[in-house]
Design a protein around this motif. Structure first.
Motif, PDB file in Angstrom:
ATOM      1  N   UNK A   1       0.829  -1.201   0.000  1.00 50.12           N
ATOM      2  CA  UNK A   1       0.000   0.000   0.000  1.00 50.12           C
ATOM      3  C   UNK A   1       0.866   1.254   0.000  1.00 50.12           C
ATOM      4  N   UNK A   2       1.904   1.265   0.817  1.00 50.05           N
ATOM      5  CA  UNK A   2       2.795   2.425   0.904  1.00 50.05           C
ATOM      6  C   UNK A   2       3.546   2.666  -0.403  1.00 50.05           C
TER       7      UNK A   2
ATOM      8  N   UNK B   1      -1.661   4.066   8.142  1.00 49.71           N
ATOM      9  CA  UNK B   1      -1.814   2.603   8.132  1.00 49.71           C
ATOM     10  C   UNK B   1      -0.451   1.919   8.099  1.00 49.71           C
ATOM     11  N   UNK B   2       0.458   2.415   7.277  1.00 51.90           N
ATOM     12  CA  UNK B   2       1.776   1.798   7.133  1.00 51.90           C
ATOM     13  C   UNK B   2       2.605   1.929   8.402  1.00 51.90           C
TER      14      UNK B   2
ATOM     15  N   UNK C   1       2.150  -0.970  13.890  1.00 48.07           N
ATOM     16  CA  UNK C   1       2.937  -2.191  14.089  1.00 48.07           C
ATOM     17  C   UNK C   1       2.184  -3.398  13.544  1.00 48.07           C
ATOM     18  N   UNK C   2       2.904  -4.409  13.156  1.00 50.52           N
ATOM     19  CA  UNK C   2       2.290  -5.566  12.495  1.00 50.52           C
ATOM     20  C   UNK C   2       1.255  -6.276  13.362  1.00 50.52           C
ATOM     21  N   UNK C   3       1.331  -6.146  14.664  1.00 51.20           N
ATOM     22  CA  UNK C   3       0.392  -6.852  15.527  1.00 51.20           C
ATOM     23  C   UNK C   3      -0.920  -6.098  15.696  1.00 51.20           C
ATOM     24  N   UNK C   4      -1.035  -4.883  15.170  1.00 46.77           N
ATOM     25  CA  UNK C   4      -2.279  -4.110  15.250  1.00 46.77           C
ATOM     26  C   UNK C   4      -3.080  -4.256  13.970  1.00 46.77           C
ATOM     27  N   UNK C   5      -4.352  -4.518  14.131  1.00 42.42           N
ATOM     28  CA  UNK C   5      -5.241  -4.638  12.962  1.00 42.42           C
ATOM     29  C   UNK C   5      -5.591  -3.270  12.435  1.00 42.42           C
TER      30      UNK C   5
END
Length: 64
Positions: free
Chosen positions: A35-36, A56-57, A60-64
């Motif tokens: 996306x970025x 959004x980018x 952190x990867x653990x956040x939806x």
């Protein structure tokens, strides 16, 4: 005061749960990176602003 409402529930991962969670995290990282990498013209076509994409980018990867 009832403090049980304030406590986070324990996460229980059984069987393939850990593998599934790692896959979800990996997918989020790839999707956010893709996306970025989109240019502003494409973002306009899909109805997103650069600021929305940056927000959004940056998650952190653990956040939806």
């Amino acid at each position: 005061m009832n403090t049980s409402v304030l406590q986070r529930p324990a996460v229980r991962l059984g069987g393939g749960g850990v593998v599934k969670l790692l896959g979800t995290w990996s997918r989020r990282m790839r999707e956010r990176a893709a996306l970025a990498a989109l240019d502003d013209r494409v973002l306009e076509d899909i109805g997103l602003t650069r600021k929305q994409v940056e927000t959004e980018a940056a998650k952190p990867f653990w956040r939806a």
